[in-house]
Design an enzyme around this catalytic site. Structure first.
Site, PDB file in Angstrom:
ATOM      1  N   ASP A  83      86.757 -38.950 -20.440  1.00  0.00           N
ATOM      2  CA  ASP A  83      88.165 -38.560 -20.558  1.00  0.00           C
ATOM      3  C   ASP A  83      88.565 -38.048 -21.935  1.00  0.00           C
ATOM      4  O   ASP A  83      89.722 -37.645 -22.132  1.00  0.00           O
ATOM      5  CB  ASP A  83      89.070 -39.737 -20.168  1.00  0.00           C
ATOM      6  CG  ASP A  83      89.010 -40.003 -18.669  1.00  0.00           C
ATOM      7  OD1 ASP A  83      89.026 -39.020 -17.914  1.00  0.00           O
ATOM      8  OD2 ASP A  83      88.942 -41.174 -18.274  1.00  0.00           O
ATOM      9  N   ASP A 142      87.526 -34.525 -11.467  1.00  0.00           N
ATOM     10  CA  ASP A 142      88.407 -34.506 -12.636  1.00  0.00           C
ATOM     11  C   ASP A 142      87.689 -34.028 -13.904  1.00  0.00           C
ATOM     12  O   ASP A 142      88.290 -33.473 -14.816  1.00  0.00           O
ATOM     13  CB  ASP A 142      88.972 -35.909 -12.923  1.00  0.00           C
ATOM     14  CG  ASP A 142      89.251 -36.743 -11.688  1.00  0.00           C
ATOM     15  OD1 ASP A 142      88.565 -36.550 -10.671  1.00  0.00           O
ATOM     16  OD2 ASP A 142      90.138 -37.599 -11.746  1.00  0.00           O
TER      17      ASP A 142
HETATM   18  N1  GLY Z   1      91.541 -38.517 -13.757  1.00  0.00           N
HETATM   19  C1  GLY Z   1      92.070 -39.566 -13.006  1.00  0.00           C
HETATM   20  C2  GLY Z   1      93.105 -39.154 -12.033  1.00  0.00           C
HETATM   21  O1  GLY Z   1      93.325 -37.991 -11.786  1.00  0.00           O
HETATM   22  O2  GLY Z   1      93.736 -40.026 -11.492  1.00  0.00           O
END
Ligand code: GLY
Length: 400
Positions: free
Chosen positions: A119, A179
């Site tokens: 992230d 993601d």
């Molecule tokens: N990246 C985590 C979400 O979209 O909830």
């Protein structure tokens, strides 16, 4: 005969002029909606910034049952609030907003050393990336490069992807979530700003393997694909935040659309453009997409229409479509902008936009974080606000 012909031509001209003025009129009102939404958002986020100022190292995360939910920089969303402040500063050039944008961006800096999850791209590119774009501050550049090096440690050449998560090791050998496509923008930036092409090689390999293994024939995507660390091939395709392994989790579809759109912007590789157009087609024409284009949290949720919408997915889709509309032919561009128009007017209405001072000072209501585990459902979320503001700023620039 000649008179009749002239009469028909005049009517046709009149109809086309009326139609044109309707389109123009609609753009004018959307322009006003965008302006208003940005101004109101600034007021709301000034209140938010003041609220968190004395809470050392703290950042807004959500607001549930009348309570502020905060996080420190470790939460994957830590970069969105500072990033939103940068968009608001870009809009108004208000020095008060600039002060807060810098201050909250600083709260995220330690994430440049993060190597235990993927992230870091979200955290740093939204905050420091926008900060660098708007101020040229050399220190922000150093933070981004250090962060990109940290993220690159999660890449294994024999798998060809950046590893997303380190948990659930007894089930997933090498999990990659859709993601993760969002974190490649930091890698591409780093390649352009360091002279080290390895960052680009990593991003391209990740983008290509994701295209190969994350998508179904209809261009919907799985949430989690776990790879065999020896063969480099998928051994599991599952969901974590969606309804089921074979369902289409709305925010996941949105991440894919956004990802391949900017991958095309950055590389001009037409296969990414085709991918983005195909994903857009899946999303826009989905039979369970509501008329206002704010998706339910999963396109396959069994209780549609009696289930939650996800404003965050709508905001990501809107922002991506504004960008994508510049890369496609006129008809498709118009189609995308019709969708964006509906989304933005709906999001800017009281159904989704909070009254000033309410909603914990978040801009939008009604997002869904982790619906299957009853976490963050029908609440405000920082990333909904961030991509909403980005979409508004992209529209503002488009209307210039
Ligand atoms: N990246 C985590 C979400 O979209 O909830």
């Amino acid at each position: 005969m000649k008179t009749i012909f002239l009469y028909i031509v005049s009517i046709a001209v009149l109809v086309s002029c009326t139609h044109k003025s309707k389109v123009e009129e609609s753009n004018e009102t959307l322009k006003a909606v965008v302006k208003n939404a940005l101004n109101n958002s600034e007021k709301q986020y000034l209140l938010m910034a003041e609220k968190y100022i004395a809470k050392k190292d703290s950042l807004p995360r959500s607001y549930e049952s009348g309570k502020d939910i905060s996080s420190d920089s470790r939460w994957w969303c830590s970069g969105f609030f500072p990033g939103s402040l940068w968009y608001l500063y870009e809009n108004s050039k208000n020095p008060e907003i600039l002060k807060y944008a810098k201050l909250y961006t600083d709260r995220v800096e330690r994430e440049k050393y993060t190597t235990d999850n993927h992230d870091v791209g979200f955290m740093l590119y939204c905050s420091f990336g926008n900060g660098l774009r708007l101020t040229g501050d050399e220190h922000y550049k150093e933070v981004l490069l250090t962060g990109a090096k940290s993220l690159a440690t999660r890449y294994r050449p024999n798998v060809g992807l950046i590893r997303s998560w380190d948990w659930n090791k007894d089930k997933w050998q090498y999990p990659v979530i859709i993601d993760n496509i969002m974190n490649l923008e930091l890698m591409l930036w780093a390649a352009n700003n360091s002279g080290d092409s390895t960052f680009k090689e990593i991003a391209i390999s990740h983008a290509n393997k994701t295209m190969e293994h994350h998508f179904r024939p209809d261009y919907s995507s799985y949430h989690v694909v776990s790879y065999d660390t020896i063969t480099g091939l998928p051994h599991l395709k599952q969901t974590h935040q969606g309804y089921s392994d074979e369902s289409s989790w709305s925010r996941g579809q949105a991440w894919g659309l956004y990802g391949y759109t900017y991958l095309y912007r950055e590389t001009r590789d037409s296969k990414y453009l085709e991918q983005a157009k195909n994903i857009a087609n899946f999303i826009i024409h989905h039979p369970r997409m509501p008329k206002d284009y704010i998706p339910y949290w999963d396109f396959d949720a069994p209780d549609i229409p009696d289930t939650s919408r996800d404003a965050s997915a709508a905001c990501i889709i809107a922002s991506a479509l504004v960008e994508l509309s510049d890369f496609v032919d006129a008809d498709l561009s118009k189609e995308y902008m019709v969708v964006v128009d509906k989304q933005i007017r709906t999001l800017a209405s009281p159904e989704y936009t909070a009254n000033p001072g309410e909603n914990g000072c978040f801009i939008l209501k009604n997002s869904a974080g982790g619906y299957p585990f009853k976490s963050e459902v029908d609440v405000p979320l920082t990333y909904a606000d961030y991509y909403y503001l980005e979409a508004l700023m992209r529209l503002k620039k488009k209307f210039k």
